[in-house]
Design a protein around this motif. Structure first.
Motif, short mmCIF file in Angstrom:
data_model
loop_
_atom_site.label_atom_id
_atom_site.label_comp_id
_atom_site.label_asym_id
_atom_site.label_seq_id
_atom_site.Cartn_x
_atom_site.Cartn_y
_atom_site.Cartn_z
N HIS A 1 25.50 -37.47 9.39
CA HIS A 1 26.72 -37.20 9.32
C HIS A 1 27.48 -38.93 9.32
CE1 HIS A 1 28.84 -33.30 7.66
NE2 HIS A 1 27.92 -32.65 8.72
N ASN A 2 26.99 -39.26 10.53
CA ASN A 2 27.56 -40.67 11.08
C ASN A 2 26.60 -41.71 10.50
OD1 ASN A 2 29.23 -40.41 12.92
ND2 ASN A 2 27.43 -39.75 14.38
N VAL A 3 25.44 -41.88 9.95
CA VAL A 3 24.51 -41.80 9.15
C VAL A 3 24.93 -42.02 7.54
CG1 VAL A 3 22.04 -42.55 7.68
CG2 VAL A 3 22.55 -41.69 10.39
N GLY B 1 24.16 -34.58 -1.21
CA GLY B 1 24.39 -33.65 -0.17
C GLY B 1 23.88 -33.42 1.26
N ILE B 2 24.17 -32.25 2.63
CA ILE B 2 24.19 -33.58 3.50
C ILE B 2 22.77 -32.31 3.47
CG2 ILE B 2 24.33 -31.17 4.13
CD1 ILE B 2 25.73 -34.54 5.66
N ASP B 3 22.14 -31.92 2.62
CA ASP B 3 20.75 -31.10 3.36
C ASP B 3 19.72 -32.59 3.16
OD1 ASP B 3 20.99 -29.07 4.85
OD2 ASP B 3 21.71 -28.10 2.88
N ASP C 1 17.06 -35.02 4.48
CA ASP C 1 15.87 -35.24 4.31
C ASP C 1 15.15 -36.94 3.84
OD1 ASP C 1 15.12 -32.49 3.96
OD2 ASP C 1 15.68 -32.63 2.17
N LEU C 2 15.99 -37.65 3.50
CA LEU C 2 16.36 -38.79 3.42
C LEU C 2 16.48 -39.62 4.93
CD1 LEU C 2 16.26 -41.14 1.90
CD2 LEU C 2 18.78 -41.74 1.68
#
Length: 212
Positions: free
Chosen positions: A82-84, A101-103, A107-108
């Motif tokens: 979330h911070n990134v 999305g967060i998932d 992955d990134l």
């Protein structure tokens, strides 16, 4: 070509392009045609052997952990993601990033080229919260590693980032890496903090222009 593009009424997005600052004629052309500079990107190289003074001043800080050490803690991984995401989006407000999305962000962030043992986070006293982070990646160039995203959990603690980068230099030195490559945008206060602290070799900048 520029004149033809500007005639297209269906285009609702700004025009954007990037050039090296050494391309003097192109620079003048874009500025004369109403393009505004929105960002400069520095991609300097640091010779690890030149950083021995930094290494001698770097101690083992118990608050600093490698990503490899914290990957088993799902709450810390979630917080880091979330911070990134937030920090990267905030540094690209003039050209917003794609909605993911967060998932997808996980992955990134945790891509195959991420060096888990050479990427570090700074934790609070209870080791329950990430205060700062700095990533290290493999490079296609021989005997080279690349600095990746860095940032903090809030607007404070920016002074912690150089401490993480010092650990990354230490990691590179121990693993016989000769160079560390950086990439820093002027819109990224965290990256510019690193650029201002380390003795990178001078390099031309990559200028991004935009016309609305």
């Amino acid at each position: 070509m520029l004149a033809e593009v500007e005639k297209m009424e269906t285009i609702n997005l700004p025009l954007q392009t990037s050039i090296w600052e050494t391309s003097v004629n192109l620079k003048k052309f874009y500025e004369d045609n109403g393009f505004i500079e929105i960002r400069r990107t520095y991609m300097p190289l640091l010779k690890v052997s030149d950083a021995k003074k930094v290494l001698s001043n770097t101690s083992n800080n118990v608050a600093i952990k490698s990503l490899k050490e914290v990957m088993s803690n799902d709450l810390l991984v979630e917080s880091l993601t979330h911070n990134v995401k937030r920090n990267y989006e905030n540094t690209h407000l003039v050209n917003p990033v794609a909605t993911m999305g967060i998932d997808e962000w996980k992955d990134l962030i945790f891509a195959d080229d991420l060096v888990l043992s050479g990427s570090y986070v700074y934790l609070d006293n209870d080791e329950k919260q990430i205060l700062a982070y700095s990533f290290l990646h493999d490079s296609e160039k021989e005997s080279t590693l690349e600095l990746g995203w860095c940032g903090t959990a809030g607007s404070e603690n920016i002074e912690l980032i150089p401490q993480l980068v010092y650990q990354q230099i230490r990691y590179a030195y121990k693993h016989d890496i000769q160079f560390i490559l950086g990439e820093f945008d002027t819109t990224d206060k965290y990256g510019m903090e690193v650029l201002n602290y380390l003795l990178f070799a001078p390099c031309p900048t990559w200028i991004t222009y935009q016309k609305k």
